[in-house]
Structures are given as structure tokens and as C-alpha cells.
Scaffold this active site. Structure first.
Site, PDB file in Angstrom:
ATOM      1  N   LYS A 147       0.803  -1.229   0.000  1.00 57.06           N
ATOM      2  CA  LYS A 147       0.000   0.000   0.000  1.00 57.06           C
ATOM      3  C   LYS A 147       0.835   1.278   0.000  1.00 57.06           C
ATOM      4  O   LYS A 147       0.425   2.298  -0.521  1.00 57.06           O
ATOM      5  CB  LYS A 147      -0.953  -0.004   1.190  1.00 57.06           C
ATOM      6  N   GLU A 153      -9.963   6.661   3.306  1.00 54.48           N
ATOM      7  CA  GLU A 153     -10.895   5.741   3.956  1.00 54.48           C
ATOM      8  C   GLU A 153     -10.088   4.508   4.347  1.00 54.48           C
ATOM      9  O   GLU A 153      -9.074   4.206   3.728  1.00 54.48           O
ATOM     10  CB  GLU A 153     -11.997   5.331   2.979  1.00 54.48           C
ATOM     11  N   SER A 177       1.615  -9.847  -0.995  1.00 51.85           N
ATOM     12  CA  SER A 177       1.325  -8.420  -0.865  1.00 51.85           C
ATOM     13  C   SER A 177       1.607  -7.818   0.505  1.00 51.85           C
ATOM     14  O   SER A 177       1.790  -6.608   0.618  1.00 51.85           O
ATOM     15  CB  SER A 177      -0.135  -8.151  -1.246  1.00 51.85           C
TER      16      SER A 177
HETATM   17  C1  LIG Z   1      -5.146  -4.008   1.409  1.00 54.96           C
HETATM   18  C2  LIG Z   1      -4.449  -5.257   1.122  1.00 54.96           C
HETATM   19  C3  LIG Z   1      -4.824  -6.074   0.045  1.00 54.96           C
HETATM   20  C4  LIG Z   1      -6.037  -5.817  -0.813  1.00 54.96           C
HETATM   21  O1  LIG Z   1      -5.976  -4.686  -1.578  1.00 54.96           O
HETATM   22  P1  LIG Z   1      -5.737  -4.714  -3.167  1.00 54.96           P
HETATM   23  O2  LIG Z   1      -6.061  -3.352  -3.578  1.00 54.96           O
HETATM   24  O3  LIG Z   1      -6.655  -5.752  -3.735  1.00 54.96           O
HETATM   25  O4  LIG Z   1      -4.326  -5.078  -3.373  1.00 54.96           O
HETATM   26  C5  LIG Z   1      -4.085  -7.208  -0.227  1.00 54.96           C
HETATM   27  N1  LIG Z   1      -3.022  -7.528   0.539  1.00 54.96           N
HETATM   28  C6  LIG Z   1      -2.631  -6.788   1.597  1.00 54.96           C
HETATM   29  C7  LIG Z   1      -1.466  -7.214   2.402  1.00 54.96           C
HETATM   30  C8  LIG Z   1      -3.330  -5.616   1.918  1.00 54.96           C
HETATM   31  O5  LIG Z   1      -2.949  -4.894   2.972  1.00 54.96           O
END
Ligand SMILES: *Cc1c(COP(=O)(O)O)cnc(C)c1O
Length: 410
Positions: free
Chosen positions: A101, A123, A389
Site C-alpha cells: 500500500k 478511507e 502483498s
Molecule cells: C489491502 C491489502 C490487500 C487488498 O488490496 P488490493 O487493492 O486488492 O491489493 C491485499 N493484501 C494486503 C497485504 C493488503 O494490505
């Protein structure tokens, strides 16, 4: 759907000038926001080519966010899956604040400054985007207000505290279901009234044009790095990419640089307690055409167009719609979208922790869980890259509470 010349160009150069990805995307907002969105689109268009902006962004991504993130060959996981699969992990979990993020919040924070706006609003559901926004705000000396449903504030008290430590104001939202969807509505309302001084820092590849394309572009760095890295460490090409899909920003940033390659793209949505129940967040699989938060996309809704509550064990996937570009990639068949249940995700979480010593966030644990349950269907010897992610520290309480449930499962 409008033809835009060469077939492949359709998805490489999307969206069109009005923000349409085929029939999806666009702008469905109050009149008062059109000017701000136009201004944002123009500014964004300008900074994309601005050398000093690009230099400043890469500087912060490298020295502050921790890029490039490594590409790790998960030997133990690969061996446990059999079929001579080679599984690589793109380590976004090693980014500052623990997930991808921050790539987007630093990018949009810089853009806010370029626009001469000294306040950002955001948000947040689980609080991860709120923390990443508050962090970027400190870095770039912007003031930061974060809208958050009171239900979520209770569940994510630690992140509320983190945001406060970082000097952000957390504004409780008590309307509707008191969760992300309602926080987003409030943030949009705030933006309408303070549009001159305020940039709305959206957290995923969703919302009205230009957000889906802009957030994607700030996350492209994931796929660009991964594409160069896999070429260096693997002579044969990568065969499959897998990423979890909430709003879709990590997945689209990971996929996009590979769109022209001969690579299978698999997005994994949260099936929660199962697609046959109402407790899931699989908007690509189970949603229908609708409008939410300023965009046209696939939306989880009942027959009267009432938005359904999404459910997932991971708060980051718990969103009742999805970015319009994913809806388009699904329609064109360029990407395929599968699901993993809460139970699959927990299995992925434990597998990665025990096999590799990497504790993943529950969101990418869905991607790992999907791979584990469907490894049999992958071609022997395939090279698979997963976008990891984020890291799991934020989810330990949830996992601990789910443990008795897991005991039954294994
Ligand atoms: C917020 C988040 C997501 C989901 O958000 P996307 O916009 O779909 O990437 C996925 N993985 C992690 C670790 C997150 O914090």
C-alpha cells in the site's frame, strides 16, 4: 465494446479518455466532483512525464519504502507441492508499513503536493491503508484525516492507535454497517466540501476515473521489478502469476507489465465461508453489473441493487466490488479469477509460515492457499510467481482465534 485497434492494445493502453475499461469504469459522481477529478487527471497526466516527480518518487520508494523488494525462490514450498513446480514470491511484505500500500500512498501524497493541496483524506477498513496514508503524510508534511467505521475501529484498535501516533485524525463513521463501504461514502462527502485544499487518497484501484488507472500505475513497480527479476534468476519464462484481489491494486500492479507476455494471470478472491453462502467477497465470480463508489463494475448486490455485506477472514479483501480493470480482464479472458475460502487462506498462512519461515498477511495467504489446493491442475515444471502483498503481523489475533476451527480442518 469499442474497438481500439490492435486487439492487444485494448488492455495495454486502457482506459479510454473517459476512464472506461470496456463497459466498466467511468465516473459516477456528484457534479461538484467533476472539476476536481478533471484537475486530478490532468495533474496526474503531467507528473507521469515529469522527470523531477519521477525522480522524487523513486528516491522515496528506494530509500524509504524499501524497494526494490526481493524475488524469493520458495524451494521448500515448491518441493511440498510436487509436480516440479518452481514457486517464487514477490516480497511486498518487506515494504515499509508491511504491504504494497505504501507504493500508492507515497505516489498520491507527492501528487497532492504537486497539486498544492496540504491535506489528504483517506478511507480505511482494516486500517492498513489508513496507516500507509498517515505514514506518507508524515513523510511529506501533509495533514491527514482518515475515515473509519466504528465497527472496524473496534476490531482494529492497534491500527487506530498507530494512525494517531502518526499524527492522523481518525474520524469515526457510524452510518450503515459502520465499515469500509460507509467510511468511503463519508470520505467522498468530505472531498466534495473541501475539494480546494484536500486530496482524496484512495487506497485501491477502484473509484471514479482517474483513480483505477492512477493507483494501478503507482503499483506497476511491483510487476516491473518482478519481470526483470525473474528474467535474471530463471532462464525459462514464468508461466503463471497469482495475486489476491480485494479492490485489486496489488494484483493489477503485478499483472500489468506482463499483459503482453504469454503468461497466465490468476486473481484470487475471497470465498469466505463458501460461494454457496452469503458470506464471501467474490465480486468477480458472484457480482453483477452495478455502480459503487463512483465506478461501474461488478458489485455484490441483491435484486434491488442493495449492496451486500462482503465477508472474508482478511479485512483487506472484504470489499463488495472490484476495480473495473479486473472486471474487464475477466470479460476479455486475459485474466482468470478463482477463489479461496477462509479455510484455504488459513492453510496457506500456516504452510508458508512452517515451510519458509515467512508469516504472510491473510490476504496473500489466499493466493498461497489457492495454489496449494489446485497445484494438481498446474502443468508439470511450471514457474509460478505469487505476489506476497503483505506480512502477517496484523493478523495474528485473527489466526489465533481461528485456531480451534483449524484444528478441525487439518
Ligand atoms: C489491502 C491489502 C490487500 C487488498 O488490496 P488490493 O487493492 O486488492 O491489493 C491485499 N493484501 C494486503 C497485504 C493488503 O494490505
Amino acid at each position: 465494446m469499442k474497438k481500439t485497434g490492435h486487439r492487444k492494445d485494448k488492455w495495454v493502453f486502457g482506459p479510454d479518455t473517459h476512464g472506461h475499461f470496456g463497459i466498466y469504469g467511468g465516473r459516477f459522481v456528484p457534479e461538484t466532483l467533476i472539476h476536481a477529478l478533471n484537475e486530478l487527471a490532468e495533474a496526474y497526466h503531467a507528473v507521469r512525464r515529469n522527470q523531477s516527480f519521477k525522480k522524487e518518487l523513486s528516491h522515496y520508494l528506494a530509500t524509504y519504502a524499501g524497494r526494490p523488494t526481493p524475488l524469493y525462490f520458495a524451494r521448500n514450498l515448491s518441493q511440498s507441492l510436487g509436480r516440479n513446480l518452481n514457486v517464487y514470491l514477490k516480497r511486498e511484505d518487506l515494504c515499509h508499513t508491511g504491504a504494497h500500500k505504501i507504493n500508492n500512498t507515497i505516489g498520491q501524497g507527492l501528487l497532492a503536493r504537486y497539486l498544492g493541496k496540504n491535506r489528504i483524506i483517506a478511507e480505511t477498513g482494516a486500517g492498513q491503508h489508513g496507516v500507509a496514508s498517515a505514514t506518507a503524510a508524515r513523510l511529506l508534511k501533509l495533514s491527514c484525516d482518515v475515515y473509519m467505521g466504528t465497527e472496524d475501529m473496534k476490531r482494529q484498535a492497534l491500527n487506530v492507535y498507530k494512525m494517531k501516533l502518526l499524527g492522523a485524525r481518525v474520524i469515526p463513521v457510524t452510518s450503515g454497517s459502520k465499515t469500509l463501504k460507509d467510511a468511503t461514502n463519508e470520505a467522498i462527502r468530505d472531498w466534495v466540501t473541501h475539494v480546494d485544499s484536500t486530496h482524496y487518497l484512495l487506497g485501491s484501484a477502484v473509484g471514479p476515473h482517474p483513480y483505477p488507472a492512477m493507483v494501478r500505475d503507482f503499483q506497476l513497480v511491483i510487476g516491473r521489478e518482478a519481470r526483470a527479476q525473474i528474467r535474471r534468476c530463471q532462464r525459462s519464462k514464468v508461466d503463471v502469476l497469482i495475486a489476491c484481489v480485494g479492490g485489486g491494486s496489488n494484483a493489477i500492479g503485478f499483472f500489468y507489465p506482463f499483459l503482453k507476455d504469454r503468461v497466465k494471470l490468476i486473481g484470487v478472491e475471497a470465498a469466505g465461508e463458501g460461494l454457496h453462502t452469503k458470506h464471501h467477497a467474490a465480486s468477480l465470480r458472484k457480482g453483477s453489473l452495478g455502480v459503487l463508489h463512483g465506478m461501474k463494475s461488478l458489485v455484490l448486490q441483491d435484486r434491488d441493487g442493495q449492496i451486500q455485506l462482503a465477508h472474508s477472514i482478511s479485512a483487506g479483501l472484504d470489499y463488495p466490488s472490484v476495480g473495473p480493470e479486473h472486471a474487464f480482464l475477466k470479460q476479455t479472458g486475459r485474466a482468470q479469477y478463482e477463489t479461496a475460502t477462509d479455510a484455504d487462506a488459513l492453510r496457506g498462512f500456516h504452510a508458508l509460515t512452517q515451510l519458509e519461515g515467512i508469516i504472510p498477511a491473510l490476504e496473500p495467504a489466499h493466493a498461497v492457499g489457492y495454489l496449494i489446493k489446485s497445484a494438481r491442475r498446474f502443468k508439470k515444471g511450471s514457474t509460478v510467481m505469487i505476489c506476497l502483498s503483505g506480512r502477517g503481523d496484523k493478523d495474528l489475533d485473527v489466526v489465533r482465534r481461528a485456531e480451534h476451527h483449524l484444528g478441525r480442518m487439518i
